[in-house]
Design an enzyme around this catalytic site. Structure first.
Site, PDB file in Angstrom:
ATOM      1  N   SER A 137     -32.790  29.474  41.996  1.00 37.76           N
ATOM      2  CA  SER A 137     -31.460  29.253  41.429  1.00 37.76           C
ATOM      3  C   SER A 137     -31.284  30.070  40.151  1.00 37.76           C
ATOM      4  O   SER A 137     -32.139  30.059  39.270  1.00 37.76           O
ATOM      5  CB  SER A 137     -31.260  27.769  41.108  1.00 37.76           C
ATOM      6  OG  SER A 137     -31.187  27.015  42.285  1.00 37.76           O
ATOM      7  N   ASP A 140     -20.599  26.065  38.379  1.00 38.47           N
ATOM      8  CA  ASP A 140     -22.062  26.128  38.407  1.00 38.47           C
ATOM      9  C   ASP A 140     -22.575  27.428  37.787  1.00 38.47           C
ATOM     10  O   ASP A 140     -23.466  28.080  38.327  1.00 38.47           O
ATOM     11  CB  ASP A 140     -22.576  25.980  39.847  1.00 38.47           C
ATOM     12  CG  ASP A 140     -24.084  25.660  39.872  1.00 38.47           C
ATOM     13  OD1 ASP A 140     -24.586  25.104  38.884  1.00 38.47           O
ATOM     14  OD2 ASP A 140     -24.739  25.992  40.881  1.00 38.47           O
ATOM     15  N   HIS A 145     -26.549  24.126  36.821  1.00 43.79           N
ATOM     16  CA  HIS A 145     -27.506  23.064  37.140  1.00 43.79           C
ATOM     17  C   HIS A 145     -28.923  23.410  36.703  1.00 43.79           C
ATOM     18  O   HIS A 145     -29.795  22.545  36.646  1.00 43.79           O
ATOM     19  CB  HIS A 145     -27.466  22.721  38.636  1.00 43.79           C
ATOM     20  CG  HIS A 145     -28.089  23.741  39.533  1.00 43.79           C
ATOM     21  ND1 HIS A 145     -27.368  24.715  40.194  1.00 43.79           N
ATOM     22  CD2 HIS A 145     -29.378  23.954  39.894  1.00 43.79           C
ATOM     23  CE1 HIS A 145     -28.167  25.453  40.923  1.00 43.79           C
ATOM     24  NE2 HIS A 145     -29.397  25.013  40.762  1.00 43.79           N
TER      25      HIS A 145
END
Length: 471
Positions: A315, A230, A200
């Site tokens: 992230s 992911d 993402h």
């Protein structure tokens, strides 16, 4: 007329003050007589009776107050008081005891051979002391001081900037925007430096750039992506990195996430909020967590939970153990006003086999504008809302296919919904056009689309040789 009051006379004030003063003096004298004026000089070892007190003060003392004969005064010598205090402490103090002592004491209590009165069931229950753990020096230090771990690990973490095209549904306009995230340098080959991050983080990117620990920047390119897990690997070509930067950065040491225990320290490093690399600490809060069960597009079901702060921009960053080894890829957090300290990371052992496959793929670099590939379709987006309402797959609805193009050659038709290009999810026409920028005319690609048959959509995958757009 005003509210006027008559003033009292001076003589009346004098009488009031004199009366109050005399009353206070009598009250003070009575208090002194009761509590100070009685010379208690007679001390006994046990109980002093009213008669003994009277004898001690003398029979001629007829001025004793009436309460003396009704009150028993118990006076203890100082040695007796110390003995009683020490006995009371012995009764209330809980002495540490070992398991061996409990085993040797238990038979005597059960057999009742001591001859002592049998204790009640509650008194017979003996609660042992909690077992304390002797921590190693490193384990103690890392909770409060992680400077050495950070110095060793910081060179392997990078900041990632993703420039993408956003769509304003309110005004119906597209605009350029950017997002910040993190990555971990995991390896290099003869031409590239390979960086692990989340899918993402790079999704829908028009361009990617990476900032290293020395604040130098370089263009990055997607090497491989696994949307369902992911995970993604991006690369920076070595020719874009100076020798000085190469001396500052480092390859990450990958740990063993299968050996983690709840409660051990955890350290998170990442580009929090896009302000640059920062460090947060906590512990491993839970293992094998699943927070994406409701999302069919994400299959990461065994995550590491930590209370080390994981914020937007973290992230793709590193979750480290006390040795500075990467044990997880920081991925997400639960954001709610009533929730605090619940961040999640993908275990490194879960990511390893996926990453091993992604690093073997060919890195995608944007083709020159005059060489870029052309598929030959026009279409509109099938949004998640429309997909749910009409039972359609999410992707690009083909509204027209141009003749003598790559799409027409492989049988793509009006009404088909394109969902993926070379395994990468395609959710919009903008994304399809951006993905095609990495292909030159004449290159091959796999197009995945769904076509309605017998009242339901069926998935198909075809190989297509992409053409060159003609003006």
């Amino acid at each position: 007329m005003g509210n006027r009051k008559k003033k009292p006379s001076v003589f009346k004030n004098i009488l009031i003050v004199t009366g109050c003063t005399m009353f206070a003096a009598l009250y003070a004298m009575a208090a002194l007589y009761l509590f100070v004026g009685i010379p208690l000089t007679a001390y006994t070892d046990d109980m002093a009776s009213a008669e003994e007190i009277e004898e001690a003060f003398g029979a001629e003392n007829d001025s004793l107050p009436a309460w003396v004969g009704r009150v028993e005064i118990e006076l203890e010598p100082s040695e007796a008081l110390e003995k009683i205090e020490s006995e009371a402490e012995a009764e209330t103090r809980i002495e540490p005891h070992t398991a061996e002592e409990e085993e040797t004491q238990a038979p005597a209590e059960e057999d009742g051979e001591t001859g002592e009165p049998e204790e009640s069931a509650a008194a017979a229950v003996r609660v042992g002391n909690v077992r304390t753990v002797q921590q190693a020096d490193t384990a103690k230090a890392v909770v409060t001081d992680v400077t050495e771990v950070v110095k060793a690990a910081m060179p392997c973490v990078v900041a990632i900037t993703n420039e993408y095209t956003a769509y304003d549904y309110w005004f119906g306009e597209e605009y350029e925007d950017e997002a910040s995230a993190s990555g971990i340098i995991i390896s290099q080959n003869d031409e590239e430096l390979l960086i692990l991050t989340n899918y993402h983080v790079v999704e829908d990117s028009n361009s990617l750039s990476v900032k290293f620990i020395d604040n130098t920047e370089a263009a990055a390119y997607i090497k491989g992506a696994a949307a369902d897990e992911d995970l993604a690997v991006i690369s920076v070509f070595l020719e874009d990195i100076s020798e000085d930067t190469a001396g500052e950065i480092a390859l990450a040491a990958l740990g063993d996430s299968d050996g983690l225990e709840v409660g051990e320290p955890a350290i998170a490093i990442g580009n929090s909020l896009g302000y640059g690399q920062s460090v947060t600490t906590g512990v491993i809060s839970a293992l094998n967590c699943s927070i994406f069960d409701s999302d069919e597009d994400i299959s990461a079901g065994s995550l590491i939970q930590t209370d080390a702060a994981i914020n937007p921009g973290n992230s793709g960053g590193a979750l480290l153990n006390i040795n500075g080894e990467v044990i997880g890829i920081n991925s997400s957090k639960i954001a709610d006003y009533a929730i605090e300290g619940m961040g999640y990371a993908i275990p490194i052992n879960t990511a390893r086999p996926i990453v091993d496959e992604l690093v073997t793929k060919e890195t995608k670099r944007k083709a020159d504008a005059d060489k870029r590939a052309f598929l030959g379709v026009s279409g509109t987006d099938v949004s998640p809302e429309a997909a749910e309402q009409y039972g359609m797959p999410e992707g690009v609805y083909v509204s027209d296919v141009l003749e003598d193009t790559a799409a027409a050659d492989v049988g793509i038709q009006k009404g088909d919904i394109i969902t993926a290009l070379d395994g990468e999810k395609i959710a919009s026409m903008t994304r399809l056009q951006a993905a095609l920028e990495y292909y030159e005319a004449g290159s091959e690609a796999e197009i995945t689309f769904e076509r309605i048959q017998d009242g339901s959509y069926k998935e198909k995958t075809v190989k297509v040789t992409l053409g060159l757009k003609q003006d």
